[in-house]
Motif scaffolding. Structure first.
Motif, mmCIF file in Angstrom:
data_model
loop_
_atom_site.group_PDB
_atom_site.id
_atom_site.type_symbol
_atom_site.label_atom_id
_atom_site.label_comp_id
_atom_site.label_asym_id
_atom_site.label_seq_id
_atom_site.Cartn_x
_atom_site.Cartn_y
_atom_site.Cartn_z
ATOM 1 N N THR A 127 36.824 3.599 18.045
ATOM 2 C CA THR A 127 35.550 4.192 18.473
ATOM 3 C C THR A 127 35.736 5.684 18.738
ATOM 4 O OG1 THR A 127 36.031 3.482 20.728
ATOM 5 C CG2 THR A 127 34.622 2.036 19.414
ATOM 6 N N LEU A 157 44.727 -4.485 10.402
ATOM 7 C CA LEU A 157 43.587 -4.895 11.241
ATOM 8 C C LEU A 157 42.580 -5.707 10.433
ATOM 9 C CD1 LEU A 157 43.072 -1.622 13.342
ATOM 10 C CD2 LEU A 157 43.966 -3.820 14.154
ATOM 11 N N ASP A 163 42.587 11.851 3.304
ATOM 12 C CA ASP A 163 41.487 11.984 4.267
ATOM 13 C C ASP A 163 40.173 12.375 3.587
ATOM 14 O OD1 ASP A 163 40.201 12.195 6.796
ATOM 15 O OD2 ASP A 163 40.488 14.361 6.762
ATOM 16 N N GLU A 216 36.624 1.341 6.648
ATOM 17 C CA GLU A 216 36.369 2.752 6.360
ATOM 18 C C GLU A 216 37.249 3.235 5.205
ATOM 19 O OE1 GLU A 216 34.713 5.263 6.454
ATOM 20 O OE2 GLU A 216 33.172 4.445 7.718
ATOM 21 N N TYR A 228 35.768 9.600 16.569
ATOM 22 C CA TYR A 228 34.726 10.443 15.957
ATOM 23 C C TYR A 228 33.778 9.631 15.062
ATOM 24 C CZ TYR A 228 32.828 13.437 12.309
ATOM 25 O OH TYR A 228 31.990 14.017 11.403
ATOM 26 N N TRP A 229 34.334 8.875 14.130
ATOM 27 C CA TRP A 229 33.481 8.204 13.147
ATOM 28 C C TRP A 229 33.020 6.827 13.632
ATOM 29 C CZ3 TRP A 229 30.587 10.356 9.837
ATOM 30 C CH2 TRP A 229 30.033 9.638 8.790
ATOM 31 N N THR A 251 30.794 6.110 2.123
ATOM 32 C CA THR A 251 29.470 6.489 2.642
ATOM 33 C C THR A 251 28.630 7.263 1.623
ATOM 34 O OG1 THR A 251 30.726 6.810 4.667
ATOM 35 C CG2 THR A 251 28.395 7.352 4.746
ATOM 36 N N ARG A 273 37.954 6.013 25.360
ATOM 37 C CA ARG A 273 37.015 6.044 24.235
ATOM 38 C C ARG A 273 35.885 5.033 24.448
ATOM 39 N NH1 ARG A 273 39.480 8.686 19.516
ATOM 40 N NH2 ARG A 273 39.479 10.780 20.335
ATOM 41 N N HIS A 300 36.078 10.700 -0.653
ATOM 42 C CA HIS A 300 34.648 10.964 -0.856
ATOM 43 C C HIS A 300 34.387 11.449 -2.285
ATOM 44 C CE1 HIS A 300 33.831 10.338 3.300
ATOM 45 N NE2 HIS A 300 34.478 11.403 3.721
ATOM 46 N N THR A 337 46.245 1.962 9.632
ATOM 47 C CA THR A 337 46.019 0.698 10.354
ATOM 48 C C THR A 337 44.983 -0.188 9.666
ATOM 49 O OG1 THR A 337 44.258 1.622 11.739
ATOM 50 C CG2 THR A 337 46.496 1.867 12.567
ATOM 51 N N ASP A 352 38.830 -0.645 21.163
ATOM 52 C CA ASP A 352 39.705 0.517 21.010
ATOM 53 C C ASP A 352 40.857 0.353 21.996
ATOM 54 O OD1 ASP A 352 38.957 3.646 19.745
ATOM 55 O OD2 ASP A 352 40.755 3.357 20.982
ATOM 56 N N THR A 353 42.045 0.766 21.570
ATOM 57 C CA THR A 353 43.186 0.682 22.488
ATOM 58 C C THR A 353 43.030 1.694 23.628
ATOM 59 O OG1 THR A 353 44.300 2.055 20.856
ATOM 60 C CG2 THR A 353 44.939 -0.263 20.925
ATOM 61 N N ARG A 354 42.184 2.706 23.405
ATOM 62 C CA ARG A 354 41.996 3.749 24.428
ATOM 63 C C ARG A 354 40.726 3.477 25.235
ATOM 64 N NH1 ARG A 354 42.573 9.591 21.729
ATOM 65 N NH2 ARG A 354 41.428 10.058 23.637
HETATM 66 N N1 LIG Z 1 32.952 7.674 5.818
HETATM 67 C C1 LIG Z 1 33.054 8.870 6.362
HETATM 68 O O1 LIG Z 1 32.297 9.788 6.065
HETATM 69 C C2 LIG Z 1 34.145 9.110 7.378
HETATM 70 C C3 LIG Z 1 34.130 10.279 8.161
HETATM 71 C C4 LIG Z 1 35.154 10.455 9.094
HETATM 72 C C5 LIG Z 1 36.154 9.508 9.246
HETATM 73 N N2 LIG Z 1 36.130 8.394 8.449
HETATM 74 C C6 LIG Z 1 37.192 7.369 8.576
HETATM 75 O O2 LIG Z 1 37.060 6.732 9.842
HETATM 76 C C7 LIG Z 1 38.329 6.358 10.331
HETATM 77 C C8 LIG Z 1 38.534 6.926 11.732
HETATM 78 O O3 LIG Z 1 38.518 8.322 11.666
HETATM 79 P P1 LIG Z 1 38.187 9.202 12.973
HETATM 80 O O4 LIG Z 1 38.093 10.612 12.514
HETATM 81 O O5 LIG Z 1 37.042 8.596 13.711
HETATM 82 O O6 LIG Z 1 39.530 9.007 13.830
HETATM 83 P P2 LIG Z 1 39.708 9.141 15.408
HETATM 84 O O7 LIG Z 1 41.135 9.468 15.625
HETATM 85 O O8 LIG Z 1 38.662 10.056 15.989
HETATM 86 O O9 LIG Z 1 39.419 7.675 15.969
HETATM 87 C C9 LIG Z 1 40.268 6.600 15.703
HETATM 88 C C10 LIG Z 1 40.189 5.629 16.894
HETATM 89 O O10 LIG Z 1 40.908 4.436 16.555
HETATM 90 C C11 LIG Z 1 41.596 3.988 17.737
HETATM 91 N N3 LIG Z 1 42.698 3.120 17.312
HETATM 92 C C12 LIG Z 1 43.806 3.469 16.602
HETATM 93 N N4 LIG Z 1 44.560 2.366 16.364
HETATM 94 C C13 LIG Z 1 43.920 1.313 16.927
HETATM 95 C C14 LIG Z 1 44.192 -0.092 16.999
HETATM 96 N N5 LIG Z 1 45.283 -0.624 16.433
HETATM 97 N N6 LIG Z 1 43.306 -0.885 17.645
HETATM 98 C C15 LIG Z 1 42.190 -0.361 18.228
HETATM 99 N N7 LIG Z 1 41.879 0.969 18.181
HETATM 100 C C16 LIG Z 1 42.730 1.790 17.525
HETATM 101 C C17 LIG Z 1 42.038 5.264 18.413
HETATM 102 O O11 LIG Z 1 42.317 5.055 19.771
HETATM 103 C C18 LIG Z 1 40.824 6.173 18.194
HETATM 104 O O12 LIG Z 1 39.884 6.072 19.243
HETATM 105 C C19 LIG Z 1 39.359 6.859 9.305
HETATM 106 O O13 LIG Z 1 39.676 5.808 8.433
HETATM 107 C C20 LIG Z 1 38.598 7.934 8.542
HETATM 108 O O14 LIG Z 1 39.058 8.066 7.218
HETATM 109 C C21 LIG Z 1 35.151 8.178 7.554
#
Ligand SMILES: NC(=O)c1ccc[n+]([C@@H]2O[C@H](COP(=O)([O-])OP(=O)(O)OC[C@H]3O[C@@H](n4cnc5c(N)ncnc54)[C@H](O)[C@@H]3O)[C@@H](O)[C@H]2O)c1
Length: 349
Positions: free
Chosen positions: A13, A81, A168, A95, A15-16, A124, A42, A172, A77, A37-39
């Motif tokens: 949970t 998962l 990353d 994702e 950014y995305w 997306t 968040r 897209h 991950t 989320d492990t955090r």
């Molecule tokens: N489709 C899109 O346009 C788009 C845009 C941005 C990011 N993404 C994708 O979204 C995913 C996340 O990206 P982000 O930028 O939000 O990352 P982020 O680092 O902001 O968030 C990741 C979250 O996952 C949690 N996490 C990590 N391992 C975990 C686990 N084993 N169990 C539970 N929680 C866990 C972390 O604590 C963190 O809160 C990535 O795969 C990224 O490629 C997609």
């Protein structure tokens, strides 16, 4: 699934993932949302915004309360998962990138098929009406014979912790271009460099060849650029189309511009004989949030059993390109993609 709808979990949970939570929370056929989320830091702010959501710090604890899971954790991950959820009989939306290896993507595809659950890749941009409009324009022949495609996805950041800029950002571009071409590329070459990151390339260039179409696509991705760019340019023999995702309006512009070939095409010393500068038109592109369209499509697939547009094979097609690009970054060579059914399923979103 309960009588009032699907029980959907979002794992990751950040950014995305927090955007998924907002979107899924508003979907009609979703009965409840769980956040995982492990955090805990968040989860807490999300619980304030969505007090009816249940929060968990492990997937294991959440799974009994779910019908479907959205995986929005870091790319490395995704496979473990998603497999944990599939093995518990849950539908999964993963994702981009679906996996960080083609072997991982195949494992997800095979196990989801065996378990009879939906596996969807979060591409997306394939749920973005501008991309579909661009595809219609390419298919209609309005641009003439395609010469090449150029795609730029640049900005300052956001640096990722477990993958380079290719894994990353390029998913897209690759998914958009595969959709425009209606197939996978035949080979991939990539160049990259590390600047502000010791381990991962933060600037990279990819060239995808669609040899059977005679089209090449050039992709520039960067975490280290002063200007934010989200642009795809398609250049044809008659016209050129520019899709600028950052534009508030007129996201697609068609330029009636081009060059005429010399009369004697065999004479390679002759430059184009004339340049044509015509009108610039902007086709109508309906509004709508692509992520909401995507997540609703996932729910639709789960509820009705209808095939999803970006299924596991579509996710695999992108991972294959990224893996080939990674190999090419190391070797400097062009990497051919193994032949398999090159066409992608292109049902309407
Ligand atoms: N489709 C899109 O346009 C788009 C845009 C941005 C990011 N993404 C994708 O979204 C995913 C996340 O990206 P982000 O930028 O939000 O990352 P982020 O680092 O902001 O968030 C990741 C979250 O996952 C949690 N996490 C990590 N391992 C975990 C686990 N084993 N169990 C539970 N929680 C866990 C972390 O604590 C963190 O809160 C990535 O795969 C990224 O490629 C997609």
């Amino acid at each position: 699934m309960t009588e009032s709808g699907l029980r959907v979990g979002v794992i990751g949970t950040g950014y995305w993932g927090s955007k998924h939570v907002r979107v899924v929370n508003g979907l009609e056929r979703v009965a409840s949302v769980a956040i995982i989320d492990t955090r805990e830091d968040r989860l807490r702010p999300l619980l304030r915004s969505y007090p009816s959501a249940r929060a968990f710090t492990s997937l294991e604890a959440a799974l009994p309360h779910l019908d479907a899971l959205i995986v929005a954790t870091p790319p490395s991950t995704h496979v473990p998962l998603a497999l944990e959820a599939i093995r518990a009989g849950k539908h999964v939306l993963v994702e981009k990138p679906l996996a960080t290896t083609t072997a991982g993507a195949w494992q997800l595809i095979d196990e989801a098929a065996d378990a009879g659950v939906v596996l969807m890749a979060g591409h997306t941009f394939e749920y973005n009406s501008a991309v579909w409009r661009l595809r219609e324009i390419v298919e209609s022949g309005e641009l003439g014979d395609l010469f090449y495609i150029d795609s730029g996805r640049l900005n300052l950041g956001l640096y990722q912790s477990d993958v380079n800029v290719v894994w990353d950002l390029a998913p897209h571009d690759v998914s958009i271009i595969n959709l425009l071409m209606g197939r996978r590329p035949t080979s991939v070459q990539a160049w990259g460099s590390r600047h502000a990151h010791r381990r991962f390339e933060d600037v990279a260039y990819l060239r995808l060849a669609y040899a059977d179409l005679g089209v090449s696509a050039n992709i520039h991705v960067s975490w280290l650029d002063p200007c934010k760019v989200r642009r795809v340019t398609v250049v044809g023999s008659k016209k050129m189309a520019v899709y600028n995702d950052l534009a508030m309006e007129e996201k697609i512009r068609i330029h009636d511009k081009g060059v005429s070939f010399p009369v004697d095409k065999e004479d390679l010393t002759q430059p184009p004989t004339s340049y044509r500068y015509g009108d610039i038109t902007a086709p109508y592109v309906p509004a709508g949030e692509p992520l909401a369209v995507q997540d609703d499509h996932f729910v639709e697939s789960v509820v009705t059993g209808a095939p999803c547009l970006t299924d596991g094979l579509s996710g695999l097609a992108v991972v294959e390109v990224l893996e080939a690009a990674q190999l090419s970054l190391g070797s400097g060579q062009s990497v051919p993609l193994e032949e398999r059914d090159g066409s992608l399923s292109l049902a309407s979103a």
